[in-house]
Each structure stands twice: as structure tokens, then as C-alpha cells.
Scaffold this motif. Structure first.
Motif, PDB file in Angstrom:
ATOM      1  N   LEU A 258      14.671  22.428  31.874  1.00 18.44           N
ATOM      2  CA  LEU A 258      13.510  23.269  31.536  1.00 18.44           C
ATOM      3  C   LEU A 258      13.286  24.206  32.710  1.00 18.44           C
ATOM      4  O   LEU A 258      13.252  23.775  33.872  1.00 18.44           O
ATOM      5  N   GLY A 259      13.104  25.506  32.437  1.00 18.07           N
ATOM      6  CA  GLY A 259      12.852  26.454  33.519  1.00 18.07           C
ATOM      7  C   GLY A 259      12.424  27.809  32.999  1.00 18.07           C
ATOM      8  O   GLY A 259      12.047  27.949  31.823  1.00 18.07           O
ATOM      9  N   VAL A 260      12.476  28.795  33.889  1.00 23.83           N
ATOM     10  CA  VAL A 260      12.192  30.175  33.514  1.00 23.83           C
ATOM     11  C   VAL A 260      13.289  31.049  34.091  1.00 23.83           C
ATOM     12  O   VAL A 260      13.895  30.701  35.116  1.00 23.83           O
ATOM     13  N   GLU A 261      13.543  32.176  33.445  1.00 21.70           N
ATOM     14  CA  GLU A 261      14.529  33.127  33.948  1.00 21.70           C
ATOM     15  C   GLU A 261      14.284  34.482  33.310  1.00 21.70           C
ATOM     16  O   GLU A 261      13.687  34.579  32.233  1.00 21.70           O
ATOM     17  N   PRO A 262      14.734  35.557  33.983  1.00 23.43           N
ATOM     18  CA  PRO A 262      14.605  36.893  33.373  1.00 23.43           C
ATOM     19  C   PRO A 262      15.544  37.011  32.183  1.00 23.43           C
ATOM     20  O   PRO A 262      16.620  36.414  32.150  1.00 23.43           O
ATOM     21  N   HIS A 263      15.088  37.809  31.213  1.00 23.20           N
ATOM     22  CA  HIS A 263      15.886  38.017  30.010  1.00 23.20           C
ATOM     23  C   HIS A 263      15.629  39.423  29.510  1.00 23.20           C
ATOM     24  O   HIS A 263      14.698  40.100  29.954  1.00 23.20           O
ATOM     25  N   ASP A 264      16.457  39.900  28.553  1.00 21.88           N
ATOM     26  CA  ASP A 264      16.245  41.241  27.981  1.00 21.88           C
ATOM     27  C   ASP A 264      14.851  41.379  27.399  1.00 21.88           C
ATOM     28  O   ASP A 264      14.274  42.469  27.391  1.00 21.88           O
ATOM     29  N   ALA A 265      14.295  40.304  26.880  1.00 23.19           N
ATOM     30  CA  ALA A 265      12.952  40.348  26.277  1.00 23.19           C
ATOM     31  C   ALA A 265      11.858  40.156  27.316  1.00 23.19           C
ATOM     32  O   ALA A 265      10.686  40.108  26.983  1.00 23.19           O
ATOM     33  N   GLY A 266      12.232  40.022  28.600  1.00 19.89           N
ATOM     34  CA  GLY A 266      11.253  39.791  29.636  1.00 19.89           C
ATOM     35  C   GLY A 266      11.421  38.384  30.182  1.00 19.89           C
ATOM     36  O   GLY A 266      12.221  37.584  29.700  1.00 19.89           O
ATOM     37  N   THR A 267      10.668  38.033  31.198  1.00 20.52           N
ATOM     38  CA  THR A 267      10.752  36.701  31.779  1.00 20.52           C
ATOM     39  C   THR A 267      10.228  35.671  30.780  1.00 20.52           C
ATOM     40  O   THR A 267       9.192  35.866  30.171  1.00 20.52           O
ATOM     41  N   CYS A 268      10.964  34.561  30.632  1.00 21.48           N
ATOM     42  CA  CYS A 268      10.582  33.613  29.585  1.00 21.48           C
ATOM     43  C   CYS A 268      10.986  32.195  29.967  1.00 21.48           C
ATOM     44  O   CYS A 268      11.817  31.963  30.845  1.00 21.48           O
ATOM     45  N   PHE A 269      10.385  31.210  29.273  1.00 21.79           N
ATOM     46  CA  PHE A 269      10.740  29.806  29.428  1.00 21.79           C
ATOM     47  C   PHE A 269      12.031  29.528  28.682  1.00 21.79           C
ATOM     48  O   PHE A 269      12.394  30.246  27.744  1.00 21.79           O
ATOM     49  N   PHE A 270      12.694  28.422  29.071  1.00 23.51           N
ATOM     50  CA  PHE A 270      13.863  28.005  28.296  1.00 23.51           C
ATOM     51  C   PHE A 270      14.023  26.492  28.380  1.00 23.51           C
ATOM     52  O   PHE A 270      13.593  25.851  29.343  1.00 23.51           O
ATOM     53  N   VAL A 271      14.632  25.936  27.324  1.00 17.70           N
ATOM     54  CA  VAL A 271      15.129  24.563  27.317  1.00 17.70           C
ATOM     55  C   VAL A 271      16.608  24.656  27.007  1.00 17.70           C
ATOM     56  O   VAL A 271      16.997  25.226  25.981  1.00 17.70           O
TER      57      VAL A 271
ATOM     58  N   VAL B  28       4.457  29.304  18.854  1.00 16.89           N
ATOM     59  CA  VAL B  28       4.759  30.407  19.770  1.00 16.89           C
ATOM     60  C   VAL B  28       4.170  31.710  19.249  1.00 16.89           C
ATOM     61  O   VAL B  28       3.570  32.496  20.001  1.00 16.89           O
ATOM     62  N   GLU B  29       4.320  31.970  17.954  1.00 14.13           N
ATOM     63  CA  GLU B  29       3.791  33.204  17.373  1.00 14.13           C
ATOM     64  C   GLU B  29       2.269  33.238  17.424  1.00 14.13           C
ATOM     65  O   GLU B  29       1.675  34.303  17.603  1.00 14.13           O
ATOM     66  N   ARG B  30       1.618  32.082  17.263  1.00  9.71           N
ATOM     67  CA  ARG B  30       0.162  32.051  17.372  1.00  9.71           C
ATOM     68  C   ARG B  30      -0.300  32.400  18.786  1.00  9.71           C
ATOM     69  O   ARG B  30      -1.407  32.886  18.982  1.00  9.71           O
ATOM     70  N   HIS B  31       0.554  32.168  19.777  1.00 15.73           N
ATOM     71  CA  HIS B  31       0.241  32.555  21.156  1.00 15.73           C
ATOM     72  C   HIS B  31       0.648  33.996  21.448  1.00 15.73           C
ATOM     73  O   HIS B  31       0.505  34.461  22.589  1.00 15.73           O
ATOM     74  N   GLY B  32       1.174  34.718  20.443  1.00 14.97           N
ATOM     75  CA  GLY B  32       1.577  36.110  20.641  1.00 14.97           C
ATOM     76  C   GLY B  32       2.970  36.268  21.202  1.00 14.97           C
ATOM     77  O   GLY B  32       3.336  37.361  21.649  1.00 14.97           O
ATOM     78  N   GLY B  33       3.775  35.205  21.205  1.00 14.58           N
ATOM     79  CA  GLY B  33       5.119  35.283  21.759  1.00 14.58           C
ATOM     80  C   GLY B  33       6.191  35.268  20.689  1.00 14.58           C
ATOM     81  O   GLY B  33       5.911  35.402  19.496  1.00 14.58           O
ATOM     82  N   ARG B  34       7.428  35.086  21.117  1.00 17.26           N
ATOM     83  CA  ARG B  34       8.546  34.972  20.193  1.00 17.26           C
ATOM     84  C   ARG B  34       9.540  33.957  20.731  1.00 17.26           C
ATOM     85  O   ARG B  34       9.562  33.668  21.931  1.00 17.26           O
ATOM     86  N   ILE B  35      10.369  33.407  19.842  1.00 17.36           N
ATOM     87  CA  ILE B  35      11.339  32.392  20.216  1.00 17.36           C
ATOM     88  C   ILE B  35      12.685  32.735  19.611  1.00 17.36           C
ATOM     89  O   ILE B  35      12.751  33.283  18.500  1.00 17.36           O
ATOM     90  N   TRP B  36      13.764  32.448  20.322  1.00 14.90           N
ATOM     91  CA  TRP B  36      15.112  32.682  19.805  1.00 14.90           C
ATOM     92  C   TRP B  36      16.048  31.701  20.502  1.00 14.90           C
ATOM     93  O   TRP B  36      15.661  31.013  21.465  1.00 14.90           O
ATOM     94  N   ALA B  37      17.267  31.631  19.999  1.00 15.37           N
ATOM     95  CA  ALA B  37      18.229  30.662  20.527  1.00 15.37           C
ATOM     96  C   ALA B  37      19.581  31.314  20.744  1.00 15.37           C
ATOM     97  O   ALA B  37      19.956  32.255  20.035  1.00 15.37           O
ATOM     98  N   GLU B  38      20.324  30.778  21.728  1.00 13.13           N
ATOM     99  CA  GLU B  38      21.700  31.183  21.995  1.00 13.13           C
ATOM    100  C   GLU B  38      22.535  29.919  22.121  1.00 13.13           C
ATOM    101  O   GLU B  38      22.099  28.942  22.744  1.00 13.13           O
ATOM    102  N   ALA B  39      23.735  29.917  21.536  1.00 15.42           N
ATOM    103  CA  ALA B  39      24.544  28.699  21.555  1.00 15.42           C
ATOM    104  C   ALA B  39      26.000  29.013  21.251  1.00 15.42           C
ATOM    105  O   ALA B  39      26.342  30.112  20.780  1.00 15.42           O
ATOM    106  N   ARG B  40      26.853  28.016  21.509  1.00 19.36           N
ATOM    107  CA  ARG B  40      28.251  28.022  21.105  1.00 19.36           C
ATOM    108  C   ARG B  40      28.592  26.616  20.627  1.00 19.36           C
ATOM    109  O   ARG B  40      28.149  25.634  21.241  1.00 19.36           O
ATOM    110  N   PRO B  41      29.392  26.489  19.572  1.00 18.87           N
ATOM    111  CA  PRO B  41      29.749  25.150  19.099  1.00 18.87           C
ATOM    112  C   PRO B  41      30.413  24.349  20.211  1.00 18.87           C
ATOM    113  O   PRO B  41      31.339  24.808  20.871  1.00 18.87           O
TER     114      PRO B  41
ATOM    115  N   TRP C 184      11.636  31.116  24.865  1.00 20.37           N
ATOM    116  CA  TRP C 184      10.391  31.545  24.234  1.00 20.37           C
ATOM    117  C   TRP C 184       9.474  32.210  25.261  1.00 20.37           C
ATOM    118  O   TRP C 184       9.506  31.889  26.441  1.00 20.37           O
ATOM    119  N   THR C 185       8.692  33.174  24.773  1.00 16.62           N
ATOM    120  CA  THR C 185       7.694  33.851  25.598  1.00 16.62           C
ATOM    121  C   THR C 185       6.319  33.413  25.129  1.00 16.62           C
ATOM    122  O   THR C 185       6.126  33.030  23.966  1.00 16.62           O
TER     123      THR C 185
END
Length: 526
Positions: free
Chosen positions: A431-444, A486-499, A507-508
């Protein structure tokens, strides 16, 4: 420099009343009682506009205007003539005066007419093209034009005139009818046949005996004609009349364009307003239907709980009290019934959680994400003591969020990571935070089973699964619940993965002030 207006009238009362119409508009007002006084003022520094009161004799007034026109000291001011009664005026008055005010006297109306005249006055020296094969006449005409304040371009033939027009813009053309080579008639026809030049006023200059050539020239599109034998002042008067007509035409065209533009803007504004109203109504309808659907889901889920518990309870009772009466196959059926009832109960609980997320009030405060994640990680470890999973939780993470709903986010995301690393030899969950194209955000992030990124958009729909329930059990509602929070807090969530290479969920969660909501306890931001 302020705009100067000269008021000419023998009555002080009328002049002072006229002056009230220009009060507070920043004009410099000058007064004159007689024609002679007006002429002296113009010689000392010409005004931008002269307003002339009515005189006893229209002809005398016209002659005075003509004398004013011949003043060589400076460019001619605009002239507005006040007529107390509509009357047939001599030709000179009509030619020399820019505007006539013949309605019932009203100082506001006079001031408005004066402002309209000033707005039409060119902000530059107008250019006249003088075309004549006689050098002597061209020079004489050019000198008179320059004395009036015009810029002058000259041409000795029709061919040369067309070359001048191709190289520079002009505001009016004085064209001799009889010239060697390309004559005035054909030159006029070519000018008026060009979309680029056809709107330029063109005045033919002709000898009195050339009536036939004159008719042909007018038929070719000329706007006016003047006999070359006439006094230069007459030619200048005709020129001024054509330039005034052109200014009026340009003003009408600009006014038409402004009206069309205003109408278009009004139509666009009206369409945008109607669209906004339609969208607002649609949004209200969607929100109403969502509330109804959530209420229905809650009601149905709640009502299904009791029957499923009864099914599970009786299945347990049969297994405990009457197992001896059943063969192995019957006991297997009862165990399956019990597992199905338990799975149904879990699904109903998930649906109730999703419904509750949409209905519960949002209470935002400063939340310690690191502490929440550590508590969730400890619960997961207790649920399967035999597993070895390395949790990497960044210290000091905080967010401006609802603490209960934030825990639901972490329970689902960390729980998914725990589940999908079950077959990984050295499982890691971060669990952490990092910069992303959508802005700085949390990640798991985990290093588990991952998934095909082509199906990433299907993850957050209720009951959408990318793995079989037998392989990785679950309700299929968890990620939909996380997205709703997340949307109720005004943010957005997405995922990145590889099999086979794990997955990362980002999420922001913007703060209430709109500033970055990703912060460390020590005050630094990431």
C-alpha cells in the motif's frame, strides 16, 4: 485626445440644452454663436463634429458649409444639421451635410445621432485612386484631394489602375472615361466584375460632350459621374457623398453581422441552457431511479436473508440429528445445500453493503490509512495462519475521507490481493502513493494472478468476474462497492495488470478544498 464637438446656434439656451445630452460622456464641447465664430474655431483646431442650428436661408447655410469645406487648415469635421421643419433643401445641403435631424427636437435623440455619426467617421486617412491620362489634370486633382486630407494614389491608364488596385486597398476611384488603351468603360467593367473590388465607389470623370461614353460607363457599373469641366469643389462633394455612402454600407454590413452573431450567440446560449436543463432533469431522473433501485435491492436482500438462514439451519439440523437415516449421497446433498445457502448469504451481505454505501451519509475527517491497512492485514493473517504474505505498508498515509467507507475500500482491495496471491510462492502486498498520469494517488499492488488488461473496464461492474468462482471464490460485488465509495468522494479508480504478474489498483480521493488529498503525517506530500 477627447472627441471635440462644436455647437453652432445663436441661442445660448438651446446650446446649453444640447450640451446636456453629452454630459458625462467625456466630450470636449465648444460653442459658437455665428458662422464667422464657428469658422474661426475650426481654423484654430477642427472639431470632430459640428452641430449646426437652422438658419433663415437654406442656400446661405449651404454656401457657408461649402466655405467650411474649403478650409485648408485641417480635415473637415462631420456635419449634423438641425432642421426645425422638413423642407426641400438645395442640392448642396444634401451633398455637404453628413446627416439631417428633422424630427421633433430632443437633446437625447440629437446626441444619439451625433454619436452614430462619430462612430462612422474613419479612423484613418481614406485613399482615393485618381485615374487620368492627363498629367496636368492628375496633379491638379491630387493636390485638391491631399488638401482635403485624403491619401492619393494615381494611375495614367486603365491597365495601371488595375495594377495599383492589385497592390493596395483604396476607398474610392475617380476614373476618366476617355483614355488611350484600356478605356474608362472597360476598366470600370473589370473593376466592378471583381468580387475583391466591386464594392469600391467609382466616379466617372467625363467631358460634357461624351454623353454616349458616360451612359456606357454607368451601364458598366459606375456609381456616379461628374463633368471634368465642373469646379473641383463639385467633384470633391460627389467624392464625399460616395465615401459617406460606403461608410454607411459598411456600417450596415457590420451591424448585420453583429446582429447575426448576437442571434447565433443567443441561439447557442438558449440551446446550451436547454441542454443543461435536460441534462439536469435526466440526472435527477437517474438519481431517483438509482435510489429506488438501491431501496429495492436493500429490501429484497433483507427479505431473502431469513429464508436462506432457515434453509441453512434446517440443513445443519438434518446433518446433526438425522445423518444416520441418510446414505452418503443424501448427506452430500445436504452439505451442498448448506454451502449454497451460505454463499447466498454472503452475496446478500455484499448487496446490502453496496446498497448501504449509496445511501449512507458521507462524514469526512482526517483518516490514518496506514493504521487502517495494518488492522485489515492483521485480520487477513489471522484468517489463514499458515500463509506467509509480506505486507509493505507505507507509513504516515492520511486522507480526508469517511473512515468507515475508507476501511471498506481497504478491506476489499487488500482482501482481493490476499485472495489472488494464494498460489504465489512469495506473496507480496503493498500500500502506498505515487505520481501518475491522473495525478498523485493511492495504490494497492500485489504479485498474484493478475488479469488480462483488455478486460480492465469490466472489473467494477457488480457480479463481473475475470476468474472462476471455484478457483477464487467471492461475491463479485466488492470492486463495485469500492468504485461507488471512491466516486462518492469525488475520485476515480482504475487497475493495471498482466496475467501471472500481479495487479495494481489506483484510486484518487480529492479533499473537500480541491487540494491534493495524498499526504504524510509529517506534512510532506507525495
Amino acid at each position: 485626445m477627447p472627441v471635440a464637438i462644436l455647437l453652432v446656434h445663436p441661442s445660448l439656451t438651446l446650446r446649453m440644452d444640447l450640451a446636456l445630452g453629452f454630459e458625462g460622456a467625456g466630450y470636449e464641447l465648444q460653442h459658437a454663436t455665428t458662422l464667422e465664430e464657428a469658422q474661426r474655431r475650426i481654423l484654430g483646431g477642427p472639431p470632430d463634429l459640428a452641430i449646426l442650428g437652422p438658419q433663415d436661408e437654406e442656400r446661405e447655410l449651404a454656401e457657408w458649409i461649402a466655405r467650411l469645406e474649403r478650409t485648408p487648415a485641417a480635415p473637415r469635421p462631420c456635419l449634423l444639421l438641425l432642421c426645425e421643419r422638413p423642407a426641400p433643401l438645395c442640392r448642396a445641403v444634401l451633398l455637404e451635410t453628413d446627416d439631417l435631424f428633422t424630427e421633433a427636437y430632443d437633446r437625447e435623440a440629437v446626441a444619439e445621432r451625433a454619436r452614430a455619426l462619430l462612430s462612422r467617421r474613419p479612423a484613418y486617412a481614406e485613399t482615393v485612386l485618381a485615374v487620368d491620362d492627363s498629367l496636368t489634370y492628375r496633379e491638379e486633382l491630387s493636390a485638391a484631394l491631399r488638401e482635403e486630407g485624403y491619401e492619393v494614389a494615381t494611375a495614367a491608364s486603365g491597365e495601371e489602375a488595375l495594377e495599383v488596385l492589385a497592390q493596395r486597398p483604396v476607398d474610392c476611384i475617380l476614373l476618366d472615361v476617355l483614355m488611350p488603351g484600356l478605356g474608362g468603360e472597360e476598366t470600370c467593367r473589370r473593376i466592378k466584375g471583381s468580387a475583391r473590388w466591386r464594392d469600391i465607389p467609382l466616379v466617372l470623370l467625363t467631358a460634357l460632350e461624351d454623353r454616349g461614353a458616360l451612359v456606357k460607363g454607368l451601364s458598366a457599373g459606375a456609381d456616379d459621374y461628374v463633368a471634368k469641366a465642373a469646379d473641383l469643389e463639385v467633384i470633391l462633394s460627389r467624392l464625399r457623398a460616395q465615401l459617406r455612402r460606403r461608410r454607411l454600407e459598411l456600417e450596415r454590413r457590420l451591424l448585420g453581422e453583429r446582429l447575426l452573431r448576437a442571434e447565433l450567440e443567443a441561439t447557442q446560449a438558449r440551446a446550451a441552457r436547454e441542454l443543461a436543463e435536460a441534462r439536469a432533469e435526466l440526472l435527477r431522473d437517474v438519481e431517483r431511479k438509482n435510489r429506488e433501485l438501491e431501496a429495492f435491492t436493500y429490501s429484497v436482500s433483507h427479505d431473502l436473508r431469513a429464508p436462506l438462514r432457515h434453509v441453512e439451519g434446517f440443513a445443519v439440523a438434518l446433518l446433526e440429528d438425522h445423518a444416520a437415516s441418510l446414505d452418503e449421497k443424501g448427506q452430500d446433498y445436504l452439505r451442498r445445500i448448506r454451502r449454497a445457502a451460505q454463499q447466498g448469504g454472503l452475496l446478500i451481505d455484499a448487496l446490502l453493503e453496496l446498497s448501504h454505501v449509496g445511501q449512507a451519509a458521507l462524514v469526512r475527517e482526517r483518516v490514518d490509512l496506514t493504521a487502517l491497512a495494518r488492522a485489515v492485514a492483521e485480520e487477513l493473517a489471522r484468517s489463514e495462519p499458515g500463509r506467509q504474505v509480506a505486507f509493505q505498508l507505507q507509513e504516515g498515509l492520511e486522507a480526508d475521507a469517511d473512515p468507515r467507507l475508507t476501511r471498506v475500500i481497504l478491506e476489499n482491495l487488500l482482501g482481493n490481493a490476499w485472495k489472488f496471491t494464494r498460489r504465489t510462492a512469495e506473496a507480496r502486498i503493498a500500500l502506498g502513493v505515487e505520481p501518475h498520469d491522473a495525478g498523485t494517488c493511492f495504490f494497492v499492488r500485489d504479485n498474484g494472478a493478475g488479469f488480462d488488461p483488455a478486460y480492465a473496464t469490466h472489473l467494477f461492474g457488480p457480479f463481473q468476474r475475470l476468474h472462476s468462482a471455484a478457483e477464487y471464490p467471492g461475491s463479485g460485488v466488492g470492486l463495485a462497492t469500492v468504485q461507488r465509495i471512491v466516486e462518492r468522494h469525488g475520485g476515480r479508480i482504475w487497475a493495471e495488470a498482466r496475467p501471472g504478474q500481479g495487479a495494481t489498483f489506483y484510486w484518487t480521493m480529492p479533499s473537500r478544498t480541491g487540494a491534493s488529498n495524498v499526504a504524510l503525517k509529517n506534512g510532506g506530500s507525495i
